[in-house]
Design a protein around this motif. Structure first.
Motif, PDB file in Angstrom:
ATOM      1  N   LEU A  84       0.846  -1.201   0.000  1.00 10.86           N
ATOM      2  CA  LEU A  84       0.000   0.000   0.000  1.00 10.86           C
ATOM      3  C   LEU A  84       0.874   1.241   0.000  1.00 10.86           C
ATOM      4  N   THR A  85       0.364   2.290  -0.622  1.00 10.85           N
ATOM      5  CA  THR A  85       1.064   3.571  -0.676  1.00 10.85           C
ATOM      6  C   THR A  85       0.130   4.679  -0.222  1.00 10.85           C
ATOM      7  N   SER A  86       0.678   5.627   0.501  1.00  9.31           N
ATOM      8  CA  SER A  86      -0.032   6.860   0.805  1.00  9.31           C
ATOM      9  C   SER A  86       0.451   7.897  -0.204  1.00  9.31           C
ATOM     10  N   THR A  87      -0.418   8.261  -1.134  1.00 10.21           N
ATOM     11  CA  THR A  87      -0.008   9.236  -2.146  1.00 10.21           C
ATOM     12  C   THR A  87       0.152  10.629  -1.533  1.00 10.21           C
ATOM     13  N   ARG A  88      -0.513  10.875  -0.440  1.00 14.35           N
ATOM     14  CA  ARG A  88      -0.392  12.164   0.235  1.00 14.35           C
ATOM     15  C   ARG A  88       0.976  12.319   0.881  1.00 14.35           C
ATOM     16  N   ASP A  89       1.435  11.270   1.569  1.00 15.86           N
ATOM     17  CA  ASP A  89       2.674  11.351   2.344  1.00 15.86           C
ATOM     18  C   ASP A  89       3.857  10.656   1.684  1.00 15.86           C
ATOM     19  N   LEU A  90       3.615  10.013   0.539  1.00 12.92           N
ATOM     20  CA  LEU A  90       4.655   9.262  -0.172  1.00 12.92           C
ATOM     21  C   LEU A  90       5.318   8.234   0.740  1.00 12.92           C
ATOM     22  N   ARG A  91       4.461   7.447   1.415  1.00 13.70           N
ATOM     23  CA  ARG A  91       4.925   6.388   2.307  1.00 13.70           C
ATOM     24  C   ARG A  91       4.365   5.065   1.815  1.00 13.70           C
ATOM     25  N   ARG A  92       5.045   3.987   2.206  1.00 16.22           N
ATOM     26  CA  ARG A  92       4.590   2.648   1.836  1.00 16.22           C
ATOM     27  C   ARG A  92       4.518   1.769   3.071  1.00 16.22           C
ATOM     28  N   ILE A  93       3.654   0.761   2.958  1.00 18.72           N
ATOM     29  CA  ILE A  93       3.616  -0.294   3.966  1.00 18.72           C
ATOM     30  C   ILE A  93       3.335  -1.612   3.262  1.00 18.72           C
ATOM     31  N   ARG A  94       3.917  -2.646   3.794  1.00 19.97           N
ATOM     32  CA  ARG A  94       3.658  -4.008   3.323  1.00 19.97           C
ATOM     33  C   ARG A  94       2.891  -4.703   4.444  1.00 19.97           C
TER      34      ARG A  94
END
Length: 170
Positions: A84-94
């Motif tokens: 998953l990606t947060s397009t707002r914060d440019l972060r990812r999580i698996r």
């Protein structure tokens, strides 16, 4: 470099937030090179994914992939991994869920992200993992009569499959 002003990477709050909110449903977590990973109990997957999407501080609004890893002969055998990606914060999580071979099923997240339809169908087609509640779980890459799931480690590489729809040039 003297005087260089490099931005400091802030600590990502996602793993502590998940552990605080879901407790024992978070089986494990780890971070490496800025990538966050949470291993989630199968029965809690849908709730965790909805939280990651809907919590305003996290906002993981874009799923980029779901795949399966076959760890044969290890038990549990399968690991379903969501990216998953947060397009707002440019972060990812698996987010990972571990499944036994005898019960390789997990809740669909297609209702949260309609674009996961194709990803879940591909994982079903190649590995045989069932996504409960999907609604249209059928082969997407292989023809319906294909037998087995070719990316499983125990799929016989010499297995012959019928060539449907191809006339014999005779």
């Amino acid at each position: 470099m003297s005087g260089a002003n490099f931005p400091q990477r802030r600590t990502d709050p996602v793993l502590p937030r998940l552990t605080e909110r879901f407790g024992d449903a978070i089986v494990g977590t780890h971070s490496q090179h800025g990538d966050e990973t949470a291993v989630v109990a199968r029965d809690s997957l849908h709730d965790v994914m909805a939280f990651l999407r809907d919590d305003p501080d996290l906002s993981f609004d874009m799923p980029t992939d779901v795949t399966v890893v076959d760890h044969l002969p290890r038990t549990p055998r399968f690991e379903v991994a969501y990216h998953l990606t947060s397009t707002r914060d440019l972060r990812r999580i698996r987010v990972k869920v571990q499944l036994d071979a005898s019960d390789a099923r997990v809740a669909s997240v297609k209702d949260l992200w309609p674009g996961m339809d194709w990803h879940e169908r591909e994982a079903y087609d190649m590995y045989g993992v069932t996504f409960d509640g999907h609604g249209d779980l059928r082969r997407i890459l292989l023809y319906p009569e294909f037998q087995g799931h070719p990316l499983r480690k125990d799929y016989p590489k010499t297995r012959r499959q019928p060539r449907l729809g191809i006339e014999d040039p005779g």
